[in-house]
Scaffold this motif. Structure first.
Motif, mmCIF file in Angstrom:
data_model
loop_
_atom_site.group_PDB
_atom_site.id
_atom_site.type_symbol
_atom_site.label_atom_id
_atom_site.label_comp_id
_atom_site.label_asym_id
_atom_site.label_seq_id
_atom_site.Cartn_x
_atom_site.Cartn_y
_atom_site.Cartn_z
ATOM 1 N N LEU A 347 49.842 46.417 36.195
ATOM 2 C CA LEU A 347 48.578 46.986 35.734
ATOM 3 C C LEU A 347 47.493 46.158 36.410
ATOM 4 N N ILE A 348 46.763 46.774 37.326
ATOM 5 C CA ILE A 348 45.734 46.006 38.043
ATOM 6 C C ILE A 348 44.373 46.374 37.441
ATOM 7 N N VAL A 349 43.800 45.386 36.775
ATOM 8 C CA VAL A 349 42.612 45.655 35.961
ATOM 9 C C VAL A 349 41.363 45.513 36.838
ATOM 10 N N VAL A 350 40.956 46.621 37.453
ATOM 11 C CA VAL A 350 39.821 46.559 38.379
ATOM 12 C C VAL A 350 38.529 46.188 37.649
ATOM 13 N N ALA A 351 38.425 46.548 36.382
ATOM 14 C CA ALA A 351 37.226 46.172 35.620
ATOM 15 C C ALA A 351 37.110 44.654 35.546
ATOM 16 N N SER A 352 38.245 43.987 35.535
ATOM 17 C CA SER A 352 38.243 42.528 35.520
ATOM 18 C C SER A 352 37.877 41.978 36.899
ATOM 19 N N ALA A 353 38.442 42.582 37.955
ATOM 20 C CA ALA A 353 38.110 42.158 39.327
ATOM 21 C C ALA A 353 36.606 42.220 39.546
ATOM 22 N N ASN A 354 35.985 43.244 38.982
ATOM 23 C CA ASN A 354 34.550 43.446 39.190
ATOM 24 C C ASN A 354 33.694 42.421 38.445
ATOM 25 N N HIS A 355 34.330 41.606 37.620
ATOM 26 C CA HIS A 355 33.602 40.536 36.910
ATOM 27 C C HIS A 355 34.166 39.172 37.282
ATOM 28 N N ASP A 356 34.808 39.103 38.425
ATOM 29 C CA ASP A 356 35.395 37.831 38.869
ATOM 30 C C ASP A 356 34.291 36.985 39.507
ATOM 31 N N ASP A 357 34.030 35.824 38.940
ATOM 32 C CA ASP A 357 32.916 35.027 39.475
ATOM 33 C C ASP A 357 33.226 34.412 40.824
ATOM 34 N N ALA A 358 34.475 34.515 41.268
ATOM 35 C CA ALA A 358 34.772 34.054 42.626
ATOM 36 C C ALA A 358 34.234 35.055 43.649
ATOM 37 N N ARG A 359 33.952 36.266 43.224
ATOM 38 C CA ARG A 359 33.431 37.284 44.148
ATOM 39 C C ARG A 359 31.976 37.631 43.836
ATOM 40 N N PHE A 360 31.630 37.670 42.552
ATOM 41 C CA PHE A 360 30.279 38.096 42.154
ATOM 42 C C PHE A 360 29.598 36.962 41.396
ATOM 43 N N THR A 361 28.518 36.464 41.959
ATOM 44 C CA THR A 361 27.777 35.398 41.299
ATOM 45 C C THR A 361 27.235 35.902 39.965
ATOM 46 N N ASN A 362 27.406 35.067 38.953
ATOM 47 C CA ASN A 362 26.878 35.437 37.637
ATOM 48 C C ASN A 362 27.338 36.861 37.259
ATOM 49 N N PRO A 363 28.635 37.104 37.222
ATOM 50 C CA PRO A 363 29.141 38.490 37.151
ATOM 51 C C PRO A 363 28.777 39.234 35.876
ATOM 52 N N ASP A 364 28.472 38.511 34.800
ATOM 53 C CA ASP A 364 28.176 39.213 33.548
ATOM 54 C C ASP A 364 26.697 39.555 33.409
ATOM 55 N N LEU A 365 25.935 39.205 34.450
ATOM 56 C CA LEU A 365 24.522 39.604 34.485
ATOM 57 C C LEU A 365 24.440 40.993 35.111
ATOM 58 N N PHE A 366 23.771 41.919 34.441
ATOM 59 C CA PHE A 366 23.569 43.252 35.000
ATOM 60 C C PHE A 366 22.335 43.188 35.893
ATOM 61 N N ASP A 367 22.547 43.186 37.206
ATOM 62 C CA ASP A 367 21.455 42.973 38.151
ATOM 63 C C ASP A 367 21.446 44.122 39.163
ATOM 64 N N ILE A 368 20.506 45.030 39.005
ATOM 65 C CA ILE A 368 20.499 46.229 39.857
ATOM 66 C C ILE A 368 20.143 45.892 41.301
ATOM 67 N N ARG A 369 19.749 44.648 41.554
ATOM 68 C CA ARG A 369 19.444 44.242 42.924
ATOM 69 C C ARG A 369 20.545 43.357 43.504
ATOM 70 N N ARG A 370 21.658 43.300 42.851
ATOM 71 C CA ARG A 370 22.759 42.453 43.319
ATOM 72 C C ARG A 370 23.143 42.866 44.742
ATOM 73 N N PRO A 371 23.068 41.916 45.684
ATOM 74 C CA PRO A 371 23.282 42.330 47.080
ATOM 75 C C PRO A 371 24.704 42.817 47.363
ATOM 76 N N ASN A 372 25.698 42.287 46.674
ATOM 77 C CA ASN A 372 27.067 42.704 47.024
ATOM 78 C C ASN A 372 27.722 43.549 45.928
ATOM 79 N N ALA A 373 26.898 44.226 45.133
ATOM 80 C CA ALA A 373 27.477 45.065 44.064
ATOM 81 C C ALA A 373 28.461 46.071 44.641
ATOM 82 N N ASP A 374 28.186 46.567 45.869
ATOM 83 C CA ASP A 374 29.058 47.608 46.425
ATOM 84 C C ASP A 374 30.430 47.086 46.860
ATOM 85 N N GLU A 375 30.692 45.813 46.620
ATOM 86 C CA GLU A 375 32.048 45.306 46.896
ATOM 87 C C GLU A 375 32.981 45.535 45.707
#
Ligand code: FES
Length: 779
Positions: A347-375
């Motif tokens: 079971l690969i939990v993509v919702a978890s990957a999308n909040h991995d702080d190794a990829r997304f800085t401050n992942p639990d912040l909802f930031d509509i200007r996040r430069p790498n959100a499309d990753e």
């Protein structure tokens, strides 16, 4: 233990015990793993939160309750998606809760034979079909649907705009995506009510946990869905002309009868309606709920529609419609260093990957200007990446564009959100909103006109990441260097940054934007600081900042982004700066000091008077700062400085090209990658008239692209619907990097180090090309 446990358990626990002692949870399964149950409301509500413990402590674990290995980190999940041979998608549509004998019998009565589809098919059949059926999904083909999407969204808003309180899901967010999907597939708009009921049954049947007494009803719903899909298919066969993906599939069957078979079309009809609709409807409900629960984000997109594409990507990242996906190991293998036996289910939990702080800085912040959100991995990755992703993006962008214009005063009503219990899809069943119709802009303002907000798909969307900041203070560091301190307009915290990061500053209406390294204290979240050298020979960007930026003035910035990362694990650091190149070096030095890393700064300039921040650096770093001022005759001698390599030393350098070249030459005998440099400008321009066309083979997606002589690899990738992030588009920033597997690259960027170029394993797609006729890359 549930009845869905995998067979490996009958022959014993599949966890590699490695001599560990038995835990109180019964075997070497941790308490978190033992308690993991994706049917719990907490998982339905916020899947990324539910597995936070795993992401942090046990990123790959075996769940005895589910009988699956659960994978939670970004890199591991991407690696699983990438290798669709070792990690077969064949179980993607398998029922997670086995059907009761009665349900099996009912499904049999309907002739239910859902088989292989694009979602769960192995190679080589999958890519062969995907290629044959791909054309309607290209960016060009999708653009033809934009007027239909706009018309539909507008019509639905017209219906409820005067009501003041509605459930958006019931009134629009379920039906509009379905109607769009039906149009896209070429299916006449009918039986919509039945489809809703049936697709819900399909969700529960495949990914849910129906109680035994519910199974019969669910089976009838699925059976009816199957029958209806067959009837629609037959109707379309009678006249397969005209637009629509299913009609296209029927026509392709004539040319490729062995690839597009009858049973395949029937399965795809049901799966296509369901997959495209369920994901888009849930994504829409998630997005509206998210932006309305963040009033400042809502206000920002109401005031600046250019932010909508970025907001959509952040919604897909933060709370996408896919929580998890499934794969099966076809051989003994490893994921994140954990041994996984052949036949194991993941079971690969993509919702978890999308909040991995190794990829997304401050992942639990909802930031509509996040430069790498499309990753984000909401659409999956590689050969099984969602084909309809850009249709979903279009729907979401049009939807937010319409709502922000016509109902900017809309708010979320008080409510408790509920979710259909299942492991894969995530979206609220209802989203109640309210507003005062008397304040509708079209009532208040007689001149109000609805604009068609441009949809951005498959293109760089720089504007989507812009944010406005206020200049709090300016300070002349030297006659030619101005320091700017910027704060958020509402005084809120700004996104965190790390040493080496830069922001892009939009220089008023000049059309010029310039990148500047952040030079303040990364620990301070309330402000960004940059130092700008006035370049007399430049294109006018720095001159504009010197002349126009004042305390109180507003600037538009993008970022921060970091392609000059400081490795916090190194033992010793030599920091080399020339002129204004001190800015990222200053932040690195501050961090090295805070971490107790052994460091020294070599800072060169024409004269001390010209060198920015000298007294500040001196006060903070004392003898660790070595100044090389030319007018004092103390030029830096890099050859002697770096004559011998000190093990464990990393050099970071930023400065003029001449300095960086001298450093490269002085460190040729140092291990590869000991020197990491940041350039101010790209190297001398290449004569693009000499460019040759080449073939770009995408190993993960199984595609072969033709990159024309007048096209970049990045442009060719975008045209083929392949997501590649980008920023500068001139080889400076490193955003568009891809991994190279075969073929020689002609590197034209200034991002890669000498050894990285020689290794020939990476390339920047915005500028670099094949040195020969062909390149094979990961994508
Ligand atoms: Fe910046 Fe390619 S987009 S290097």
């Amino acid at each position: 233990m549930t009845s869905s446990s995998i067979s490996t358990q009958s022959s014993g626990c599949p966890v590699a015990h490695m001599g560990s002692t038995v835990r109180s949870t019964g075997c070497p399964v941790s308490a978190g793993a033992a308690a993991f149950d994706p049917f719990e409301p907490a998982y339905q509500n916020k899947p990324f939160e539910y597995v936070r413990w795993a992401r942090e402590q046990e990123p790959v674990f075996f769940s005895p309750q589910l009988g699956y290995w659960v994978v939670t980190r970004y890199d591991d999940i991407k690696a699983v998606f990438r290798d669709n041979i070792t990690f077969s998608p064949s179980i993607a549509l398998e029922k997670i809760t086995p059907a009761t004998p009665e349900a099996v019998e009912i499904l049999g009565q309907y002739g239910y034979a859902m088989n292989r589809t694009l979602v769960n098919e192995d190679e080589p059949a999958h890519m062969e079909r995907r290629r044959v059926l791909m054309e309607p999904f290209t960016a060009e083909a999708l653009r033809t649907h934009e007027p239909m999407v706009r018309r539909l969204v507008r019509e639905y808003v017209d219906r409820f705009i005067d009501q003041g309180r509605i459930d958006l899901v019931d009134e629009m967010l379920w039906e509009v995506p379905l109607t769009i999907v039906l149009h896209f597939l070429g299916i006449p708009e009918e039986d919509m009510g039945r489809l809703r009921e049936y697709s819900m049954a399909h969700t529960v049947n495949t990914w849910g946990r129906p109680r035994p007494e519910e199974q019969a009803a669910v089976a009838h719903g699925v059976g009816k869905f199957w029958t209806l899909a067959g009837e629609i298919l037959e109707k379309m066969r009678r006249d397969p002309s005209g637009p629509g993906w299913m009609k296209f599939g029927i026509r392709q069957q004539v040319s490729y009868p062995d690839v597009v078979t009858d049973s395949y079309l029937h399965s795809m009809m049901m799966a296509g309606i369901f997959a495209a609709h369920e994901t888009t409807a849930n994504a829409s409900a998630n997005a509206v709920k998210l932006v309305l629960s963040h009033p400042s984000a809502w206000q920002d997109i109401c005031e600046d529609a250019g932010l909508i594409p970025g907001a959509v990507e952040e919604c897909l990242r933060f709370s996408g419609s896919i929580a998890a996906w499934r794969r099966m190991a076809t051989a003994d293998t490893q994921v994140g260093g954990v041994s996984i036996p052949q036949g194991a289910k993941l079971l690969i939990v993509v919702a978890s990957a999308n909040h991995d702080d190794a990829r997304f800085t401050n992942p639990d912040l909802f930031d509509i200007r996040r430069p790498n959100a499309d990753e984000h991995l909401t659409f999956g990755y590689g050969s099984h990446q969602c084909m309809g992703k850009n249709l979903a993006r279009m729907v979401l962008q049009v939807l937010l564009g319409e709502l922000t214009q016509r109902l900017p005063h809309m708010r979320l009503a008080e409510q408790t959100f509920s979710y259909v219990p299942n492991i894969a899809f995530h979206g609220p069943e209802h989203v109640w909103v309210q507003w005062n119709p008397a304040l509708n802009p079209e009532r208040v303002n007689p001149a109000f006109q609805i604009r068609d907000i441009p949809v951005r798909i498959g293109e760089a969307a720089k504007q989507a990441h812009e944010r406005s900041v206020r200049v709090e203070a300016t300070h002349a560091l030297s006659p030619g260097i101005l320091r700017l301190r910027m704060v958020a307009i509402d005084g809120a915290a700004l996104p965190r940054w790390t040493p080496g990061a830069h922001i892009d500053v939009q220089c008023g209406q000049t059309g010029i934007s310039r990148q500047y390294s952040l030079c303040g204290d990364p620990a301070e979240t309330g402000a960004y600081e940059i130092a700008v050298l006035k370049e007399a020979e430049g294109r006018g960007g720095s001159r504009w900042i010197h002349e126009q930026a004042r305390a109180g003035s507003m600037l538009t910035i993008r970022g921060p982004r970091n392609h000059f990362q400081f490795d916090e694990k190194v033992r010793r650091v030599v920091l080399v700066a020339g002129g204004i190149g001190i800015t990222p070096i200053q932040a690195m030095a501050r961090r090295a000091k805070a971490l107790g890393i052994d460091y020294v700064i070599h800072y060169s300039g024409r004269s001390r008077a010209d060198m920015a921040c000298l007294s500040e650096l001196d006060a903070l770093h004392g003898p660790r700062l070595v100044v090389h001022a030319s007018d004092e005759g103390s030029r830096a001698d890099y050859r002697s400085l770096f004559a011998s390599y000190v093990p464990g030393t990393q050099i970071y350098a930023c400065g003029p090209a001449r300095m960086l070249e001298a450093l490269e030459q002085a460190t040729t005998h140092w291990p590869a990658d000991s020197l990491r440099s940041e350039h101010f400008h790209v190297q001398a321009a290449v004569d693009s008239s000499l460019n040759q066309a080449f073939e770009l083979h995408l190993k993960d997606s199984g595609l072969v692209l033709h990159v024309a002589a007048d096209q970049t690899a990045l442009q060719a990738l975008r045209e083929a619907n392949i997501d590649v992030p980008s920023d500068c588009c001139e080889g400076l920033c490193g955003s568009c990097e891809v991994q190279v597997l075969e073929g020689e690259v002609e590197h034209r960027d200034v991002v890669l180090t000498r050894s990285e170029r020689e290794a020939n394993t990476k390339m920047m797609t915005c500028c670099s090309r094949a040195a020969g006729a062909r390149l094979v890359i990961h994508r």
